[in-house]
Scaffold this active site. Structure first.
Site, PDB file in Angstrom:
ATOM      1  CB  ALA A  66      -0.916   0.009   1.225  1.00  0.00           C
ATOM      2  CG  ASP A  67       2.714   5.111  -1.497  1.00  0.00           C
ATOM      3  OD1 ASP A  67       3.350   5.211  -0.423  1.00  0.00           O
ATOM      4  OD2 ASP A  67       2.763   5.970  -2.386  1.00  0.00           O
TER       5      ASP A  67
END
Length: 185
Positions: free
Chosen positions: A69-70
Protein backbone atom coordinates in the site's frame (compact mmCIF):
# COMPACT_ATOMS: atom_id res chain seq x y z
CA UNK A 1 -0.76 -16.78 4.50
CA UNK A 2 -1.32 -13.06 4.03
CA UNK A 3 1.66 -10.73 4.31
CA UNK A 4 1.67 -6.95 4.62
CA UNK A 5 4.66 -5.36 2.90
CA UNK A 6 4.89 -2.39 5.24
CA UNK A 7 6.74 -1.02 8.25
CA UNK A 8 3.78 1.18 9.14
CA UNK A 9 2.23 0.42 12.53
CA UNK A 10 -0.94 2.19 11.34
CA UNK A 11 -1.34 -0.19 8.40
CA UNK A 12 -0.82 -3.19 10.67
CA UNK A 13 -3.46 -1.92 13.09
CA UNK A 14 -5.91 -1.21 10.28
CA UNK A 15 -5.43 -4.65 8.74
CA UNK A 16 -6.01 -6.15 12.21
CA UNK A 17 -9.45 -4.48 12.16
CA UNK A 18 -10.40 -6.68 9.20
CA UNK A 19 -9.66 -9.80 11.25
CA UNK A 20 -7.20 -11.06 8.64
CA UNK A 21 -4.35 -13.04 10.19
CA UNK A 22 -1.15 -11.70 8.66
CA UNK A 23 2.56 -11.22 9.05
CA UNK A 24 4.57 -8.19 8.08
CA UNK A 25 7.49 -8.00 5.69
CA UNK A 26 10.17 -5.36 6.02
CA UNK A 27 10.77 -4.16 2.48
CA UNK A 28 12.36 -1.06 1.05
CA UNK A 29 11.47 0.36 -2.34
CA UNK A 30 12.40 3.63 -3.97
CA UNK A 31 9.67 6.24 -3.74
CA UNK A 32 10.51 8.75 -6.47
CA UNK A 33 7.89 10.16 -8.83
CA UNK A 34 8.71 10.23 -12.51
CA UNK A 35 7.97 13.73 -13.86
CA UNK A 36 5.61 12.24 -16.47
CA UNK A 37 3.64 10.24 -13.85
CA UNK A 38 0.32 11.51 -12.56
CA UNK A 39 0.00 11.55 -8.76
CA UNK A 40 -2.50 8.67 -8.85
CA UNK A 41 -0.29 6.57 -11.14
CA UNK A 42 2.70 7.26 -8.89
CA UNK A 43 0.87 6.12 -5.74
CA UNK A 44 -0.35 2.98 -7.50
CA UNK A 45 3.10 2.13 -8.85
CA UNK A 46 4.78 2.51 -5.45
CA UNK A 47 2.15 0.29 -3.82
CA UNK A 48 2.66 -2.32 -6.55
CA UNK A 49 6.45 -2.11 -6.16
CA UNK A 50 6.03 -2.78 -2.42
CA UNK A 51 3.72 -5.75 -3.01
CA UNK A 52 6.03 -7.24 -5.64
CA UNK A 53 9.11 -6.76 -3.46
CA UNK A 54 7.32 -8.48 -0.59
CA UNK A 55 6.11 -11.31 -2.80
CA UNK A 56 9.68 -11.89 -4.01
CA UNK A 57 10.57 -12.72 -0.38
CA UNK A 58 7.79 -15.32 0.07
CA UNK A 59 7.10 -16.60 -3.46
CA UNK A 60 8.22 -20.13 -2.56
CA UNK A 61 5.53 -20.38 0.12
CA UNK A 62 2.34 -22.09 -1.07
CA UNK A 63 -0.65 -19.76 -1.01
CA UNK A 64 1.36 -16.66 -0.11
CA UNK A 65 -0.42 -13.37 -0.71
CA UNK A 66 1.16 -9.96 -0.22
CA UNK A 67 -0.52 -6.60 0.27
CA UNK A 68 1.39 -3.47 -0.64
CA UNK A 69 0.00 0.00 0.00
CA UNK A 70 0.95 3.61 -0.47
CA UNK A 71 -0.78 6.83 0.55
CA UNK A 72 0.12 10.35 -0.50
CA UNK A 73 -1.27 13.82 0.01
CA UNK A 74 -1.78 15.70 -3.27
CA UNK A 75 -2.27 19.46 -3.53
CA UNK A 76 -3.02 20.56 -7.07
CA UNK A 77 -0.61 18.26 -8.96
CA UNK A 78 2.09 18.18 -6.28
CA UNK A 79 2.65 15.05 -4.20
CA UNK A 80 3.48 15.85 -0.59
CA UNK A 81 5.59 13.00 0.70
CA UNK A 82 6.99 12.65 4.19
CA UNK A 83 8.70 15.82 5.40
CA UNK A 84 12.45 15.58 5.95
CA UNK A 85 12.39 17.76 9.06
CA UNK A 86 10.31 20.13 11.19
CA UNK A 87 10.80 23.08 8.83
CA UNK A 88 9.56 21.05 5.86
CA UNK A 89 6.58 19.82 7.92
CA UNK A 90 5.64 23.39 8.86
CA UNK A 91 5.93 24.49 5.22
CA UNK A 92 3.64 21.66 4.08
CA UNK A 93 1.03 22.48 6.73
CA UNK A 94 1.13 26.18 5.79
CA UNK A 95 0.37 25.23 2.18
CA UNK A 96 -2.46 22.89 3.20
CA UNK A 97 -4.12 25.19 5.74
CA UNK A 98 -7.41 26.64 4.65
CA UNK A 99 -7.36 24.58 1.45
CA UNK A 100 -8.72 21.37 0.04
CA UNK A 101 -6.38 18.55 -0.94
CA UNK A 102 -6.67 14.93 -2.07
CA UNK A 103 -5.38 11.88 -0.25
CA UNK A 104 -4.71 9.02 -2.64
CA UNK A 105 -4.31 5.46 -1.31
CA UNK A 106 -3.52 2.46 -3.47
CA UNK A 107 -3.52 -1.16 -2.34
CA UNK A 108 -2.17 -4.03 -4.41
CA UNK A 109 -2.65 -7.72 -3.66
CA UNK A 110 -0.04 -9.93 -5.30
CA UNK A 111 0.01 -13.72 -5.33
CA UNK A 112 1.32 -16.32 -7.77
CA UNK A 113 -0.06 -15.46 -11.20
CA UNK A 114 -2.33 -12.64 -10.02
CA UNK A 115 -2.06 -8.93 -9.20
CA UNK A 116 -5.08 -6.84 -8.22
CA UNK A 117 -5.47 -3.20 -7.25
CA UNK A 118 -7.90 -1.06 -5.28
CA UNK A 119 -7.74 2.72 -5.07
CA UNK A 120 -9.25 5.20 -2.63
CA UNK A 121 -9.28 8.95 -3.21
CA UNK A 122 -10.45 11.20 -0.40
CA UNK A 123 -10.83 14.95 -0.25
CA UNK A 124 -9.74 16.75 2.92
CA UNK A 125 -10.20 20.43 3.71
CA UNK A 126 -8.10 21.92 6.47
CA UNK A 127 -9.36 24.79 8.58
CA UNK A 128 -7.47 28.04 8.66
CA UNK A 129 -4.48 27.54 10.96
CA UNK A 130 -2.39 30.11 12.75
CA UNK A 131 1.40 30.00 12.87
CA UNK A 132 1.00 29.05 16.54
CA UNK A 133 -1.27 26.10 15.60
CA UNK A 134 1.29 24.84 13.11
CA UNK A 135 4.25 25.35 15.46
CA UNK A 136 2.47 23.53 18.30
CA UNK A 137 1.60 20.60 16.07
CA UNK A 138 5.09 20.33 14.61
CA UNK A 139 6.55 20.45 18.14
CA UNK A 140 4.68 17.22 18.97
CA UNK A 141 6.74 15.33 16.39
CA UNK A 142 3.58 13.61 15.17
CA UNK A 143 4.38 14.68 11.59
CA UNK A 144 7.41 12.37 11.38
CA UNK A 145 6.92 9.70 8.73
CA UNK A 146 3.52 11.05 7.68
CA UNK A 147 2.61 11.99 4.12
CA UNK A 148 1.64 15.64 4.03
CA UNK A 149 3.11 16.08 7.54
CA UNK A 150 -0.04 15.08 9.39
CA UNK A 151 -1.83 12.16 11.01
CA UNK A 152 -5.62 12.47 10.79
CA UNK A 153 -5.97 9.94 13.61
CA UNK A 154 -3.87 12.13 15.89
CA UNK A 155 -3.85 15.77 16.89
CA UNK A 156 -4.15 16.92 13.28
CA UNK A 157 -7.69 15.55 13.27
CA UNK A 158 -8.62 18.91 14.80
CA UNK A 159 -7.42 20.61 11.59
CA UNK A 160 -9.85 18.73 9.37
CA UNK A 161 -12.86 20.93 8.61
CA UNK A 162 -14.25 18.46 6.06
CA UNK A 163 -13.52 14.92 4.88
CA UNK A 164 -15.14 13.28 1.89
CA UNK A 165 -14.00 9.72 1.36
CA UNK A 166 -12.24 7.15 3.48
CA UNK A 167 -10.96 8.02 6.95
CA UNK A 168 -8.94 4.78 7.03
CA UNK A 169 -7.65 5.60 3.55
CA UNK A 170 -6.30 8.91 4.82
CA UNK A 171 -4.66 6.95 7.65
CA UNK A 172 -2.91 4.71 5.13
CA UNK A 173 -5.04 1.63 4.37
CA UNK A 174 -8.59 2.04 3.06
CA UNK A 175 -10.50 -0.71 4.87
CA UNK A 176 -13.51 -0.95 2.55
CA UNK A 177 -11.37 -1.28 -0.57
CA UNK A 178 -8.86 -3.62 1.10
CA UNK A 179 -11.65 -5.86 2.41
CA UNK A 180 -13.18 -6.15 -1.05
CA UNK A 181 -9.79 -6.84 -2.61
CA UNK A 182 -9.16 -9.71 -0.17
CA UNK A 183 -12.69 -11.07 -0.49
CA UNK A 184 -12.82 -10.96 -4.30
CA UNK A 185 -9.55 -12.75 -4.92
Amino acid sequence: MLYLASRSPRRRELLDQLGEPHRTLDIDVEEARDPAESPDDYVSRVALDKARAGFALVRGEAGARVLGADTEVVLDDEVFGKPRDAAAAAAMLRRLEGREHRVVSAVWLVRAGDERCAMSVSTVRFATLSDADIAAYVATGEYVGKAGAYAIQGRAGAFVAHLSGSYSGVMGLPLFETSRLLRDQ
